[in-house]
Design an enzyme around this catalytic site. Structure first.
Site, PDB file in Angstrom:
ATOM      1  N   GLY A 154      -4.673  -3.443   5.086  1.00  0.00           N
ATOM      2  CA  GLY A 154      -5.323  -3.331   6.468  1.00  0.00           C
ATOM      3  C   GLY A 154      -6.387  -2.866   6.623  1.00  0.00           C
ATOM      4  O   GLY A 154      -7.533  -3.179   7.412  1.00  0.00           O
ATOM      5  N   HIS A 185      -3.709 -10.648   7.411  1.00  0.00           N
ATOM      6  CA  HIS A 185      -4.090  -9.859   8.594  1.00  0.00           C
ATOM      7  C   HIS A 185      -4.902 -10.317   9.774  1.00  0.00           C
ATOM      8  O   HIS A 185      -5.566 -11.320   9.455  1.00  0.00           O
ATOM      9  CB  HIS A 185      -4.962  -8.574   7.849  1.00  0.00           C
ATOM     10  N   GLU A 243       2.290  -3.229  11.198  1.00  0.00           N
ATOM     11  CA  GLU A 243       2.543  -4.050   9.988  1.00  0.00           C
ATOM     12  C   GLU A 243       3.790  -4.976   9.874  1.00  0.00           C
ATOM     13  O   GLU A 243       4.933  -4.572  10.656  1.00  0.00           O
ATOM     14  CB  GLU A 243       3.003  -2.918   8.827  1.00  0.00           C
ATOM     15  N   CYS A 256       0.430  -3.743  -1.335  1.00  0.00           N
ATOM     16  CA  CYS A 256       0.266  -2.487  -0.449  1.00  0.00           C
ATOM     17  C   CYS A 256      -0.704  -1.716  -1.214  1.00  0.00           C
ATOM     18  O   CYS A 256      -0.437  -1.196  -2.181  1.00  0.00           O
ATOM     19  CB  CYS A 256       1.732  -2.259  -0.109  1.00  0.00           C
ATOM     20  N   CYS A 304      -2.317   1.607   6.547  1.00  0.00           N
ATOM     21  CA  CYS A 304      -2.051   0.415   5.872  1.00  0.00           C
ATOM     22  C   CYS A 304      -3.316   0.120   5.054  1.00  0.00           C
ATOM     23  O   CYS A 304      -4.507   0.111   5.468  1.00  0.00           O
ATOM     24  CB  CYS A 304      -1.874  -0.792   6.672  1.00  0.00           C
TER      25      CYS A 304
END
Length: 272
Positions: A216, A155, A204, A75, A213
């Site tokens: 992301g 993703h 998510e 993350c 994110c």
């Protein structure tokens, strides 16, 4: 006797987690605690739980548990918050910090102000792995075409004309659990708003709709640069804030953004 676990509630661009320093307070069953503590009304309320720990390969380690108890590999927003936490808590004096994650070791460059507080953090997110530049996914809510890409976690980036009109609550879970993604997937919808700026909203994996994110944002910027719809450093504007993503088309992706301490406290660890 009830045991209390000290924690910090922090967010990066609105992506909020509970942070526990396990070098001081080791905890068991983080999957269960992530579910319980992430609840808004009976817990602390968050997108998940982040454990800061030691590492034999880096300065610190980071483990991330989503609000549903599943473990995430990486993350970006959480990694920036970890950098701020370890520096401002005096756990390190370094301004270049290595962080051991399930998707490899990440380098955090801390940008510190005159008051010795971390203002922003740049994270070397590693090289992206494009999996399919033109993947089509059919769902009950429609057909979606976009790029499948890994930033240490999976993703699916989908270009749209009006990102605010996307029904994330309906479409997000359908794509997340689509058979095309056996390990589930994070879903980003993106609208280009300028030569170096895009607007992105995210569903998510394991957490649902979130304010931001980091991985992301990186995947989104890489997709837009690959498609040729943006150029140079890309500002990715999300519901909770913005991040600046840099990628030269070949090397690692670099992500820069802030990290904010919301509050600190202690939560009861019930004897169950």
């Amino acid at each position: 006797m009830t045991r209390f676990i000290p924690f910090a509630k922090m967010h990066g661009a609105g992506n909020d987690y509970i942070y526990v320093d396990t070098t001081r307070c080791p905890i068991e069953e983080p999957e269960r605690l992530a579910i319980r503590w992430s609840r808004a009304h009976t817990g602390i309320g968050s997108d998940g739980l982040v454990l800061i720990g030691p590492s034999g390969k880096a300065d610190f380690s980071m483990r991330i548990f989503n609000a549903d108890g599943s473990e995430a590999m990486m993350c970006g927003n959480a990694s920036r918050c970890v950098g701020k936490y370890v520096y401002e808590k005096g756990l390190t004096a370094k301004r270049e910090v290595t962080l051991d994650t399930l998707s490899g070791i990440k380098l955090l460059s801390l940008h510190v102000g005159g008051d010795n507080r971390v203002r922003t953090v740049t994270v070397d997110m590693g090289r992206p792995v494009p999996l399919d530049a033109a993947l089509t996914v059919e769902t009950a809510a429609g057909t979606f075409r976009g790029m499948s890409i890994s930033m240490g976690n999976p993703h699916f980036v989908v270009p749209v004309d009006r990102v605010e009109e996307v029904d994330l609550a309906t479409v997000g879970p359908l794509i997340e659990r689509h058979p095309a993604f056996p390990d589930r997937v994070n879903v980003e919808f993106v609208q280009v708003t300028g030569p170096g700026e895009v607007r992105m909203r995210v569903w998510e994996r394991g957490s649902g709709i979130t304010q931001a994110c980091g991985t992301g944002a990186c995947a989104t910027a890489v997709a837009c640069l690959t498609w040729g719809v943006t150029s140079g450093p890309t500002r990715v504007v999300m519901d909770g804030g913005s991040l600046t993503i840099e990628w030269d088309g070949e090397g690692p992706v670099r992500m820069t953004g802030g990290a904010t301490l919301v509050f600190e406290g202690a939560i009861a660890l019930e004897n169950e």
